[in-house]
Design a protein around this motif. Structure first.
Motif, PDB file in Angstrom:
ATOM      1  N   UNK B  15       0.812  -1.217   0.000  1.00 32.78           N
ATOM      2  CA  UNK B  15       0.000   0.000   0.000  1.00 32.78           C
ATOM      3  C   UNK B  15       0.842   1.262   0.000  1.00 32.78           C
ATOM      4  N   UNK B  21      -2.630  -2.444  -5.639  1.00 28.03           N
ATOM      5  CA  UNK B  21      -2.966  -3.557  -4.751  1.00 28.03           C
ATOM      6  C   UNK B  21      -4.260  -4.272  -5.128  1.00 28.03           C
ATOM      7  N   UNK B  22      -5.215  -3.555  -5.723  1.00 29.40           N
ATOM      8  CA  UNK B  22      -6.475  -4.193  -6.070  1.00 29.40           C
ATOM      9  C   UNK B  22      -6.436  -4.757  -7.490  1.00 29.40           C
ATOM     10  N   UNK B  23      -5.323  -4.536  -8.191  1.00 29.34           N
ATOM     11  CA  UNK B  23      -5.136  -5.068  -9.530  1.00 29.34           C
ATOM     12  C   UNK B  23      -6.309  -4.734 -10.451  1.00 29.34           C
ATOM     13  N   UNK B  24      -6.834  -3.509 -10.309  1.00 26.39           N
ATOM     14  CA  UNK B  24      -7.912  -3.055 -11.188  1.00 26.39           C
ATOM     15  C   UNK B  24      -7.702  -1.571 -11.437  1.00 26.39           C
ATOM     16  N   UNK B  28     -12.527   1.133 -13.129  1.00 24.02           N
ATOM     17  CA  UNK B  28     -13.260  -0.074 -12.762  1.00 24.02           C
ATOM     18  C   UNK B  28     -13.579  -0.082 -11.268  1.00 24.02           C
ATOM     19  N   UNK B  29     -12.599   0.356 -10.452  1.00 27.38           N
ATOM     20  CA  UNK B  29     -12.842   0.417  -9.007  1.00 27.38           C
ATOM     21  C   UNK B  29     -13.980   1.357  -8.681  1.00 27.38           C
ATOM     22  N   UNK B  32     -17.213  -0.129  -9.428  1.00 23.24           N
ATOM     23  CA  UNK B  32     -17.594  -1.096  -8.398  1.00 23.24           C
ATOM     24  C   UNK B  32     -18.182  -0.404  -7.170  1.00 23.24           C
ATOM     25  N   UNK B  33     -17.535   0.681  -6.737  1.00 19.16           N
ATOM     26  CA  UNK B  33     -18.029   1.328  -5.520  1.00 19.16           C
ATOM     27  C   UNK B  33     -19.318   2.098  -5.781  1.00 19.16           C
ATOM     28  N   UNK B  35     -21.576   0.986  -7.845  1.00 19.22           N
ATOM     29  CA  UNK B  35     -22.583  -0.080  -7.863  1.00 19.22           C
ATOM     30  C   UNK B  35     -22.919  -0.537  -6.452  1.00 19.22           C
ATOM     31  N   UNK B 118     -11.513  -7.940 -25.127  1.00 17.41           N
ATOM     32  CA  UNK B 118     -10.211  -8.449 -24.658  1.00 17.41           C
ATOM     33  C   UNK B 118      -9.352  -8.903 -25.825  1.00 17.41           C
ATOM     34  N   UNK B 236     -20.082  -3.818 -16.421  1.00 18.54           N
ATOM     35  CA  UNK B 236     -20.346  -3.992 -14.983  1.00 18.54           C
ATOM     36  C   UNK B 236     -21.693  -3.374 -14.617  1.00 18.54           C
TER      37      UNK B 236
END
Lengths: 111, 255
Positions: B15, B21-24, B28-29, B32-33, B35, B118, B236
């Motif tokens: 950190x 650390x979240x590999x995203x 995208x993070x 996610x938050x 959502x 992809x 997502x």
């Protein structure tokens, strides 16, 4: 002027048959579960058992959508848990509100 | 997609920066938050529905003998039993089942678009995005029909007793809106409009976002950018809309 087109340099990979097959399998499971839910709606008597069956099936469906389609199952653990743990608050809210609702019912419809 | 590696030298803190650390990616993070917060909003609506429903008595008799009344909460399958072009035929939950199927299918085509992204396969992304948009528009059209049917009401009015100016009168009610509801307690109609309406608005926003993605794919924006991560992010969101519908289907229509 050298009109350098980047698009020619891009290599398109062939479809990942394995992965696509898996996605369609998940789709099939979701479709089947929805079909079963539909059948159960008419084949079981209304009651706590029926509701429990629906809740379990819904959670399984949600697991497939979030885990496979939204790919959360394959994300790193920290990300997975930072999304999953706050869901506890929703569960608590559900318990508290339903309890409150039943108490309201006792007060409103005593006669 | 600048995927920083998460492997660090022994003893180095993940950190402390320089790694992801979240590999995203950031986008995208944040999706996610967002959502997660949206899940709380929908839970608020659905759980409040549960509270109000639990506060009303349930219909006690046999399902065959069910009639609409303000006295108890309606059985949803007795309310939602109409299908377009089949007027007067009782087909409980069939139409809403079809709607569920449409939304699940459009979620599948979306995930196929992400897969194509992809692989940098522009043609396949275009194809699957178009199917996804079509699924979204079909769902919205179905919902428009269902709302219309709910608002206009059944052929025969429901008779309600009402206490007006010191005496009991019988009122004929057809259809439902935010003031009257022929199907049962007023709250039932209100929750129908709010829950399915809020979800429908999400679908509508999703169709707009999907169209934007499709447009950018066709014009080659993502090809020039070198990745199709925007398809993933909007994907997502689109799956989340499907997820919410799974819960609405169970807790509003089935239970």
């Amino acid at each position: 002027m050298a009109h350098h087109s980047e698009e020619t340099e891009i290599t398109v990979l062939p479809p990942d048959k394995e992965k696509i097959k898996k996605l369609w399998t998940v789709a099939g499971i979701l479709g089947l579960l929805t079909g079963f839910e539909f059948l159960i709606a008419f084949m079981m008597h209304h009651g706590p058992l029926k509701t429990s069956v629906f809740v379990v099936m819904t959670i399984v469906k949600a697991g497939y959508i979030v885990g496979e389609f939204m790919h959360l199952r394959y994300e790193v653990k920290v990300l997975f848990w930072s999304i999953m743990i706050p869901i506890v608050f929703i569960v608590w809210m559900l318990v508290a509100f339903l309890y409150e609702g039943m108490k309201l019912s006792d007060i409103n419809f005593l006669n | 997609m600048a995927h920083a590696t998460t492997t660090t030298a022994p003893g180095q803190d993940v950190w402390n920066g320089g790694v992801s650390p979240l590999d995203a990616s950031y986008g995208k993070l944040m999706m996610w938050f967002f959502l997660l917060s949206d899940a709380f909003t929908f839970s608020g609506l659905l759980i409040t529905y549960g509270l109000v429903r639990a506060a009303h008595p349930a219909f006690a008799g046999a399902a065959d003998a069910f009639v609409f009344s303000h006295e108890y909460w309606p059985i949803p399958e007795k309310v939602f039993e109409a299908v377009p072009f089949l007027h007067g035929v009782s087909l409980p939950l069939v139409f809403v089942g079809i709607m569920t199927f449409i939304l699940i299918m459009s979620s599948v085509t979306m995930v196929l678009a992400v897969e194509a992204g992809h692989r940098m396969d522009r043609k396949a992304v275009e194809k699957w995005m178009l199917w996804t948009i079509l699924g979204g528009i079909t769902f919205l059209s179905c919902q428009a029909w269902e709302w219309t049917h709910f608002i206009v009401g059944t052929d025969t009015p429901t008779l309600f007793k009402d206490f007006v100016n010191g005496q009991w009168i019988t009122k004929e009610v057809i259809g439902a809106n935010l003031h009257v509801n022929q199907y049962g307690p007023q709250d039932f109609a209100d929750f129908f409009f709010f829950i399915t309406g809020f979800h429908g608005f999400h679908v509508f926003s999703g169709v707009l976002l999907n169209f934007l993605i499709y447009y950018n794919t066709v014009t080659g924006v993502y090809q020039r950018r070198g990745h199709y991560e925007m398809v993933e992010k909007v994907g997502l969101y689109w799956h989340f809309v499907d997820l919410v519908w799974v819960f609405v289907f169970t807790f509003f229509y089935l239970v």
